[in-house]
Design a protein around this motif. Structure first.
Motif, PDB file in Angstrom:
ATOM      1  N   CYS A 138       0.831  -1.210   0.000  1.00 15.43           N
ATOM      2  CA  CYS A 138       0.000   0.000   0.000  1.00 15.43           C
ATOM      3  C   CYS A 138       0.867   1.263   0.000  1.00 15.43           C
ATOM      4  CB  CYS A 138      -0.954   0.012   1.187  1.00 15.43           C
ATOM      5  SG  CYS A 138      -2.335  -1.123   0.996  1.00 15.43           S
ATOM      6  N   GLU A 139       1.960   1.233   0.751  1.00 11.81           N
ATOM      7  CA  GLU A 139       2.884   2.370   0.744  1.00 11.81           C
ATOM      8  C   GLU A 139       3.458   2.577  -0.651  1.00 11.81           C
ATOM      9  OE1 GLU A 139       5.928   1.847   3.700  1.00 11.81           O
ATOM     10  OE2 GLU A 139       4.477   1.796   5.336  1.00 11.81           O
TER      11      GLU A 139
ATOM     12  N   LEU B 249       0.785   4.121  -2.791  1.00 12.92           N
ATOM     13  CA  LEU B 249       0.625   5.543  -2.478  1.00 12.92           C
ATOM     14  C   LEU B 249       1.733   6.377  -3.106  1.00 12.92           C
ATOM     15  CD1 LEU B 249      -0.563   5.417   1.236  1.00 12.92           C
ATOM     16  CD2 LEU B 249      -1.879   6.159  -0.752  1.00 12.92           C
ATOM     17  N   TRP B 250       2.968   5.879  -3.068  1.00  7.84           N
ATOM     18  CA  TRP B 250       4.066   6.600  -3.702  1.00  7.84           C
ATOM     19  C   TRP B 250       3.864   6.671  -5.214  1.00  7.84           C
ATOM     20  CZ3 TRP B 250       6.630  10.069  -1.460  1.00  7.84           C
ATOM     21  CH2 TRP B 250       7.017   9.959  -0.133  1.00  7.84           C
TER      22      TRP B 250
ATOM     23  N   ALA C 254       1.203   9.295  -5.790  1.00 10.86           N
ATOM     24  CA  ALA C 254       1.748  10.624  -5.483  1.00 10.86           C
ATOM     25  C   ALA C 254       2.681  11.108  -6.574  1.00 10.86           C
ATOM     26  CB  ALA C 254       2.475  10.588  -4.133  1.00 10.86           C
TER      27      ALA C 254
END
Length: 153
Positions: free
Chosen positions: A124-125, A128-129, A132
């Protein structure tokens, strides 16, 4: 243009994989004992994390490339970016930055070193990156092209 640059980066990466990484990997496998992934799911997670790390790295390159609108050459900036990514990719104190998502996360998943409870969080991180950086790239691309003036025919 942004999608074209991402596609070009994917093609270049695939070329490097086929003609550089695989032959070198075969020689390394013959010379050194390299263990396969811990499990089939570890291999699947590794491939997923590697795809996400490609997007993150390609978007960082795109953002750095946009500096060409403000500078005469991005060569020094690209070199500095390369060294910073290499330096910051495995540092635990910098866990909040995207650099670990480029190499550290895929490799730890490959080795099966991530506890099951943390796998989803790491993926998930990475996602998200990805989101972004795609958003930042689109934003800065629209700003760069809005101020672009072309001369000649």
């Amino acid at each position: 243009f942004h999608a074209m640059m991402l596609s070009q980066a994917a093609g270049e990466s695939l070329f490097r994989l086929c003609f550089f990484s695989l032959p070198i990997g075969i020689v390394i496998l013959m010379a050194f004992p390299v263990a396969p992934p811990a499990t089939a799911s570890a291999m699947a997670l590794f491939l997923l994390a590697t795809a996400a790390s490609f997007v993150i790295f390609a978007e960082i390159n795109f953002l750095v490339g946009l500096l060409a609108f403000a500078t005469k050459s991005t060569q020094g900036v690209m070199r500095a970016k390369y060294y910073l990514v290499q330096l910051l990719s495995g540092q635990s104190i910098l866990n909040t930055l995207p650099f670990k998502a480029i190499t550290y996360v895929p490799l730890t998943l490959y080795l099966g070193k991530v506890p099951n409870g943390e796998v989803v969080q790491l993926l998930c991180e990475q996602l998200l990156w990805c989101v972004a950086f795609v958003g930042l790239s689109e934003h800065f691309w629209s700003r760069a092209t809005a101020s672009l003036t072309l001369q000649g025919g």
